[in-house]
Design an enzyme around this catalytic site. Structure first.
Site, PDB file in Angstrom:
ATOM      1  CE  LYS A  76      -3.911   1.581   2.903  1.00 39.21           C
ATOM      2  NZ  LYS A  76      -4.783   1.160   4.026  1.00 39.21           N
ATOM      3  CB  SER A 152      -8.057   2.870   2.983  1.00 38.28           C
ATOM      4  OG  SER A 152      -7.146   2.403   3.969  1.00 38.28           O
ATOM      5  CB  SER A 176      -8.134  -0.185   5.884  1.00 39.88           C
ATOM      6  OG  SER A 176      -8.951   0.951   5.939  1.00 39.88           O
TER       7      SER A 176
END
Lengths: 460, 93
Positions: A76, A152, A176
């Site tokens: 990420k 996310s 997330s």
């Protein structure tokens, strides 16, 4: 090695398979599928090639190779990658200086032989459950490109579920890792708060932020988790517990474990898929017991308040100076969060202590709890509401309703994909603090029984 | 014996209870505006205190987000806790 697991790749590389060939295949898949999935924001071709060559040379030199030798992985884009600005899904962070070193967890995976191939799309500043991003576009669900990945860590889930890489890292403040695991149908581990180092990652809510891995098998999840364990003085909340490897525990099964299904709040879902997924798990494991999570809804509310206030505090200066450079949804929520009275935040933190005490009492009676991860399968990208009892109710605020109560007190959770048709959904296996091993054992048992699996997308 | 019932007062709101500040055409113009949300005053004051700029176009979304947070915060505050309950800003599992 297109859909090979990380463990299969590492075994093959140790046995003589060229890491460079494995890498080139992964780069080819990224080039082919990423334009559709929008999972990557940077591909590190040259860096990855150097690492692959080094692994092949080490093998040829007779050096021992790590547990993840030659395994391509991506992170990420809130993890620092040396030489890149750490975007954290934002436009504003493009102006940051390039990171001077890799995040601790990248270093640890590479020390185990894994090869970093890129940075992954995410919701802006991690304040997101959808996987959408106003600056970089939405990551798209490999099972249906018109649907959300969840957020996310949306790019992380898309990259693993879409077969671009077998392993990825994400972060989980309120869900997330678990929400994208559910929407994309892969395994995800949110470890105990303080277990894995967050050093050199971009923060969101310091008292709730966790980092962890995504994979398509439980063995890969455990291998990555084990490779990343260990104290790190650079993360002030990282706890010095030493290594507690989970991989050797996986074959132990669930015999003797006291497992219960979460009732009450977790049964109120509007749609049948979460109940179906939990029922399949309960049947496979012979679970008869149900437990009530005390004040789960209030725990979720308290997490919401803390997130708003701490998240806003993290970005207060940027809200003053660059408010126009935030995406609309992030800016509006962060501005509101900046105005939350301190008394409410402190009360939420006091309630957190109370909730933790109650949950620890519950874990004296059970070893693990099963709960749905999301109330529905992946919604359409852009969807704002869904029909409930004849009314359209806002969809986004409640995506994390089932995940927030557990991250609120830092419990370890494995998101376990149940391959419902046409779209998968995950259940959460929740254990007491520091018992990731139990949650992984249960997840592994479900995988062995054929109940849990990361389904391969039909379109691939 | 019958009691005389007092005439009911109209329900009080912050705006209807006050006399118009101005009279004449200006007052009519003010009256045509939609009633101001009570949270807007708080948002305006907090923005000044925190040195934040809230553009008019952002206000409805900021207000709605704040309303939800305050609602959830109120539900947490209603829960009775012992006075000596320690906050847990950094959770130690």
């Amino acid at each position: 090695m297109d859909w090979s697991s990380a463990s299969a790749i590492a075994t093959a590389v140790r046995d003589g398979q060229s890491a460079r060939d494995v890498l080139e295949a992964a780069l080819g898949r990224i080039a082919e599928r990423n334009p559709d999935l929008n999972a990557f924001t940077a591909v590190l071709t040259e860096r990855a090639r150097k690492k692959a060559v080094a692994i092949d040379e080490a093998r040829q030199g007779g050096e021992p190779l790590g547990a993840l030798a030659g395994v391509p992985f991506a992170v990420k884009n809130l993890f620092d990658i040396q030489g890149l600005a750490t975007l954290a899904g934002s436009k504003i962070n493009r102006d940051r200086a390039p990171a001077r070193q890799d995040a601790t967890l990248i270093k640890r995976l590479e020390a185990a032989g894994a090869i970093l191939v890129g940075a992954l799309n995410m919701g802006e500043y991690a304040y997101d459950f959808t996987g959408e991003n106003e600056h970089y576009g939405p990551s798209r669900n490999p099972h249906d490109r018109t649907r959300m990945t969840g957020g996310s860590s949306g790019g992380s889930a898309a990259a693993v579920a879409g077969g671009l890489v077998p392993l990825a890292l994400g972060s989980d403040t309120n869900g997330s890792i678990r929400v994208p695991s559910s929407f994309c149908g892969i395994f995800g581990l949110k470890p105990t708060y303080g277990r894995l180092s967050r050093a050199h990652t971009f923060p969101f809510v310091a008292s709730l932020d966790h980092v962890g891995p995504f994979a398509r098998t439980t063995l890969d999840l455990a291998l990555a988790y084990d490779a990343m364990q260990g104290y790190d003085a650079d993360d002030p909340v990282c706890v010095d517990r030493g290594q507690e490897p989970a991989t050797p525990q996986l074959p132990r099964g669930t015999q003797g474990l006291r497992i219960a299904v979460a009732g009450g709040y977790f049964e109120k879902g509007p749609l049948p898929q979460p109940d179906e997924a939990v029922a399949r798990v309960a049947k496979a494991l012979g679970i008869k017991r149900q437990v009530e999570i005390p004040e789960a809804e209030r725990a979720r509310s308290a997490a919401y308040v803390i997130t708003a206030a701490e998240g806003a505090a993290c970005h207060l200066d940027r809200l003053r100076t660059r408010a126009h450079d935030f995406g609309n949804a992030s800016r509006d929520r962060l501005l509101a969060g900046a105005m939350v009275p301190a008394s409410l935040v402190i009360q939420a933190q006091k309630f957190r202590r109370h909730f933790r005490t109650q949950m620890l009492k519950l874990f004296e009676k059970v070893d693990a709890i099963i709960a749905p991860a999301t109330a529905y399968v992946a919604p359409a990208i852009g969807q704002q509401t869904f029909p409930l009892a004849g009314q359209d109710v806002p969809l986004r605020p409640i995506i994390g309703a089932y995940t927030q109560p557990f991250s609120f007190i830092g419990l370890p959770v494995v998101a376990v994909p149940i391959p419902l048709e046409p779209l998968p959904i995950a259940v959460q296996v929740i254990a007491a603090p520091w018992r990731e091993d139990l949650a992984l054992r249960i997840a592994h048992a479900l995988e062995q029984k054929g109940v849990a699996a990361a389904p391969r997308p039909r379109e691939s | 014996m019958t009691q005389k019932r007092r005439p009911k007062r109209p329900p009080r709101t912050t705006r209807t209870a006050k006399k118009p500040l101005r009279s004449g055409p200006q007052a009519a113009a003010i009256d045509r505006k939609p009633p101001r949300n009570p949270l807007d005053d708080y948002i305006g004051a907090a923005a000044i205190a925190l040195d934040l700029n809230i553009e008019p176009a952002w206000l409805p979304a900021v207000r709605e987000n704040l309303r939800v947070i305050l609602h959830l915060g109120a539900s947490v505050s209603k829960f009775q806790l012992r006075d000596d309950t320690e906050p847990a800003p950094i959770f130690q599992a």
